[in-house]
Motif scaffolding. Structure first.
Motif, PDB file in Angstrom:
ATOM      1  N   TYR A  61      68.594  40.033  67.819  1.00  0.00           N
ATOM      2  CA  TYR A  61      67.499  39.068  67.898  1.00  0.00           C
ATOM      3  C   TYR A  61      68.025  37.656  68.114  1.00  0.00           C
ATOM      4  O   TYR A  61      67.628  36.961  69.065  1.00  0.00           O
ATOM      5  CB  TYR A  61      66.662  39.118  66.614  1.00  0.00           C
ATOM      6  CG  TYR A  61      65.676  37.981  66.481  1.00  0.00           C
ATOM      7  CD1 TYR A  61      64.484  37.983  67.206  1.00  0.00           C
ATOM      8  CD2 TYR A  61      65.936  36.889  65.652  1.00  0.00           C
ATOM      9  CE1 TYR A  61      63.583  36.933  67.105  1.00  0.00           C
ATOM     10  CE2 TYR A  61      65.043  35.838  65.554  1.00  0.00           C
ATOM     11  CZ  TYR A  61      63.863  35.859  66.277  1.00  0.00           C
ATOM     12  OH  TYR A  61      62.985  34.817  66.182  1.00  0.00           O
TER      13      TYR A  61
ATOM     14  N   ILE B 192      60.729  45.325  54.950  1.00  0.00           N
ATOM     15  CA  ILE B 192      61.361  44.632  56.076  1.00  0.00           C
ATOM     16  C   ILE B 192      61.753  45.625  57.160  1.00  0.00           C
ATOM     17  O   ILE B 192      61.588  45.371  58.358  1.00  0.00           O
ATOM     18  CB  ILE B 192      62.587  43.835  55.595  1.00  0.00           C
ATOM     19  CG1 ILE B 192      62.149  42.695  54.665  1.00  0.00           C
ATOM     20  CG2 ILE B 192      63.365  43.267  56.786  1.00  0.00           C
ATOM     21  CD1 ILE B 192      63.299  42.002  53.960  1.00  0.00           C
TER      22      ILE B 192
ATOM     23  N   ALA C 285      69.995  47.498  60.501  1.00  0.00           N
ATOM     24  CA  ALA C 285      69.391  46.232  60.095  1.00  0.00           C
ATOM     25  C   ALA C 285      70.213  45.047  60.583  1.00  0.00           C
ATOM     26  O   ALA C 285      69.672  44.061  61.112  1.00  0.00           O
ATOM     27  CB  ALA C 285      69.255  46.185  58.569  1.00  0.00           C
TER      28      ALA C 285
ATOM     29  N   GLY D 290      60.338  45.497  60.898  1.00  0.00           N
ATOM     30  CA  GLY D 290      61.293  45.407  61.991  1.00  0.00           C
ATOM     31  C   GLY D 290      61.174  46.579  62.949  1.00  0.00           C
ATOM     32  O   GLY D 290      61.212  46.404  64.181  1.00  0.00           O
TER      33      GLY D 290
ATOM     34  N   GLY E  55      63.706  37.540  58.265  1.00  0.00           N
ATOM     35  CA  GLY E  55      62.309  37.867  58.492  1.00  0.00           C
ATOM     36  C   GLY E  55      61.398  36.687  58.229  1.00  0.00           C
ATOM     37  O   GLY E  55      60.401  36.477  58.935  1.00  0.00           O
TER      38      GLY E  55
ATOM     39  N   ARG F 270      70.066  44.673  64.413  1.00  0.00           N
ATOM     40  CA  ARG F 270      68.805  44.102  64.886  1.00  0.00           C
ATOM     41  C   ARG F 270      68.802  42.582  64.730  1.00  0.00           C
ATOM     42  O   ARG F 270      68.324  41.857  65.602  1.00  0.00           O
ATOM     43  CB  ARG F 270      67.624  44.698  64.117  1.00  0.00           C
ATOM     44  CG  ARG F 270      66.285  44.230  64.668  1.00  0.00           C
ATOM     45  CD  ARG F 270      65.098  44.807  63.933  1.00  0.00           C
ATOM     46  NE  ARG F 270      63.868  44.412  64.587  1.00  0.00           N
ATOM     47  CZ  ARG F 270      63.297  43.206  64.469  1.00  0.00           C
ATOM     48  NH1 ARG F 270      63.846  42.294  63.696  1.00  0.00           N
ATOM     49  NH2 ARG F 270      62.183  42.923  65.122  1.00  0.00           N
ATOM     50  N   MET F 271      69.329  42.083  63.617  1.00  0.00           N
ATOM     51  CA  MET F 271      69.386  40.640  63.408  1.00  0.00           C
ATOM     52  C   MET F 271      70.322  39.974  64.414  1.00  0.00           C
ATOM     53  O   MET F 271      69.998  38.926  64.984  1.00  0.00           O
ATOM     54  CB  MET F 271      69.840  40.335  61.980  1.00  0.00           C
ATOM     55  CG  MET F 271      68.823  40.695  60.918  1.00  0.00           C
ATOM     56  SD  MET F 271      69.367  40.306  59.223  1.00  0.00           S
ATOM     57  CE  MET F 271      69.428  38.510  59.301  1.00  0.00           C
TER      58      MET F 271
ATOM     59  N   MET G 271      68.216  39.683  54.949  1.00  0.00           N
ATOM     60  CA  MET G 271      67.156  40.225  55.794  1.00  0.00           C
ATOM     61  C   MET G 271      65.834  39.509  55.533  1.00  0.00           C
ATOM     62  O   MET G 271      65.067  39.221  56.460  1.00  0.00           O
ATOM     63  CB  MET G 271      67.002  41.722  55.537  1.00  0.00           C
ATOM     64  CG  MET G 271      68.182  42.556  56.020  1.00  0.00           C
ATOM     65  SD  MET G 271      68.270  44.203  55.231  1.00  0.00           S
ATOM     66  CE  MET G 271      66.681  44.905  55.666  1.00  0.00           C
TER      67      MET G 271
END
Length: 216
Positions: free
Chosen positions: A159, A95, A152, A99, A38, A155-156, A34
């Motif tokens: 993205y 993070i 988490a 986020g 980020g 979301r990655m 993460m």
């Protein structure tokens, strides 16, 4: 630069999948991933908004834009990974807060219109929700950690996947049924935002199911 970014996005996508399905058992490493993701986002923001304008001037007059961009991003990525390893409990919460702030800020503007006030309200709410979920996951472990890791990782994946697929015919096809939801606020980014939402929801649900089986 484009090739480097696409490679980094592919790595972020894979890292997001690892977090989504295995994060509950590898929390410290998940935070490192993460942190790296980020760091990529932050490094790109810094380069695009600050460093890029200095290329060809002063101490950067001999610099190549692609090399300079890759260097700046790499510094932030490795910095994020290192901080994620050294301060994983704190970084996990930080993070998650950042986020959440980005997601809620964008979501508020989609729902209510592009206005800085809505973005600020969304950012504050998102930061609080992100920090709360991550803090609860650390304290309670168990199912809350599964929820946090699934969010988490999703979301990655959302993205990276939204950027990689937004320029393809496949991406346009899967985004078409819902593009109208976003086109009024973000006409240029409607496709990528739909893809993000679709990937986020699907990966989150699958991650919840997968990590529950792994945990048990």
């Amino acid at each position: 630069m484009a090739g480097v970014e696409n490679t980094a996005l592919a790595v972020i996508l894979i890292g997001g999948l690892v977090i989504t399905f295995l994060g509950v058992n590898i929390y410290r490493y998940a935070v490192m991933i993460m942190g790296g993701g980020g760091g990529f986002v932050l490094g790109k923001i810094v380069y695009d908004n600050f460093v890029a304008g200095w290329i060809g001037q002063g101490v950067l007059r001999e610099s190549d834009s692609s090399a300079a961009g890759s260097f700046v991003i790499a510094v932030f990525v490795f910095g994020g990974v290192f901080l994620g390893y050294a301060l994983y409990n704190i970084m996990g919460i930080l993070i998650a807060a950042v986020g959440g702030a980005f997601m809620f800020a964008k979501g508020m503007q989609v729902l209510l219109g592009v206005d800085i006030l809505y973005a600020l309200i969304g950012a504050v709410v998102g930061a609080f929700v992100g920090a709360l979920v991550s803090a609860m996951a650390l304290k309670m472990d168990g199912r809350m950690m599964i929820v946090f890791m699934s969010l988490a990782g999703a979301r990655m994946v959302g993205y990276a996947g939204s950027i990689l697929l937004s320029t393809t015919s496949f991406g346009a096809t899967i985004a078409k049924p819902f593009a109208g939801w976003f086109s009024h606020s973000y006409p240029q980014d409607a496709v990528s935002m739909v893809i993000f939402l679709e990937l986020f929801i699907v990966v989150f649900i699958i991650g919840m199911i997968g990590q529950t089986f792994i945990r048990e």
